[in-house]
Design an enzyme around this catalytic site. Sequence first.
Site, PDB file in Angstrom:
ATOM      1  N   ASP A 135       0.818  -1.213   0.000  1.00  0.00           N
ATOM      2  CA  ASP A 135       0.000   0.000   0.000  1.00  0.00           C
ATOM      3  C   ASP A 135       0.850   1.260   0.000  1.00  0.00           C
ATOM      4  OD1 ASP A 135      -2.542  -1.384   0.172  1.00  0.00           O
ATOM      5  OD2 ASP A 135      -1.979  -1.894   2.226  1.00  0.00           O
ATOM      6  N   TYR A 213       7.286  -9.932   6.462  1.00  0.00           N
ATOM      7  CA  TYR A 213       7.194  -8.484   6.702  1.00  0.00           C
ATOM      8  C   TYR A 213       7.941  -8.113   7.970  1.00  0.00           C
ATOM      9  CZ  TYR A 213       3.509  -7.773   3.186  1.00  0.00           C
ATOM     10  OH  TYR A 213       2.804  -7.680   2.016  1.00  0.00           O
TER      11      TYR A 213
END
Length: 432
Positions: A135, A213
């Site tokens: 994003d 992540y």
Amino acid sequence: MQSELDSLRLRVKDLESENARLSSLLSNCKCSKECRNVDTGIGSAEEIQGLKLHTDDKMNQKVKGFSNKIRSMHQYSKRYVALKVMYFGQRFFGFASEGQMDPTIESEIFRALEKTRLIDGTKKDLQYSRCGRTDKGVSSVGQVISLFLRSKLNDADTGSGCPQEFQMKELYEGELDYVRILNKELPKDIRVMGWCPVPVDFSSRFSCLSREYKYFFWRENLNIKAMENAGKKFIGEHDFRNFCKMDAANVHSFKRCITEFKIFPCAERFDEDQLWVVKIKGTAFLWHQVRCIVAVLFLIGKGLESPDLIEILLDTEKIPKKPQYVMAPEIPLVLQSCNFEALKFVCSSGSRKALLDHLEMECKSYKIQSAIFHEAFLSCSLSENDEILLEDKPKKPPSHIPLMLRPTEPSYEERCVKLNSQLKVKKKNPLS
């Protein structure tokens, strides 16, 4: 005089006939389709006489020479390639370029690919795929994309693309230096780190075995032990609908598998505070899943929520609706790696050195900026010569409302009902 005019007319007719014949030859030449702007006609009789066209063979040689200079993309060999990409996401509106916002990482990559003439055709023609769709503001040091690129090798030399062949040196030798070519054209906050030949049925998204992540944060007064104990409850397969932004139109299963969860310190410090990182590894992730997980962990670390909250929210039969809470900020989030079977990314020694030099220069540049901000921070500290500051009225800290007492978002079933009703309205009124 009349006889001379008749002779000249015959000469002009002969030359025009020759001109038509040569134009026909040129129109059948492969290069003519690529060079429609080339004037194949010949002007006046004087210009025709000055061309000195001797024989058909000589003309054919000239046409061949011309076609060698201009070569269409479809004449080049192609190979299916995976690229490993890093980017600093702060100034971008996410990775994907499907929305109306610009710039995106994807749009910048394709600008470089087109400028370097490594691609020809649409994303569908190129069999383009990406591993992760990060994003706005999110960075990556291990994103992977795959697509057909122009190749220096013949099709027979690029291998069949079987995983066992990926380690063969012959598949890389003599090929275009994709890393060097693209990094020369990419902006400084995007870099290609390596490339690897892949089979044509490879997909960066669906062939990925796991994604990892990292989320960076300052410890401050957070209870790391409580966060760690709570985070371990995420390991395994769970329904994460209460830890994501729900996309009921495209996602119908919210079960995901977390394989690893860790919290550990980094070397970076600021005065007495230290930088820490949350590491989460899983097979796949939902929209905003990591940021939602971290947001709830922060509430636990601040002592505002109990570690038992994780088990409660993972029980979607009892809690089918997600309580409203604010996600963690996007800037500290990094897509660390995308892992595949038998893929080994390569980079030439020269391109690797150029990449390391670039990253070193960027690190030093940001260190200087950090030092300047630190100087400003120190200059704001009180000293003997500073004026006395006026005291503001003390403000009450915002009261915390427990998550289980907050308003909830619509459930998946409620969202589906709303979507179906919207579709029915569109079918009745297609122009609305």
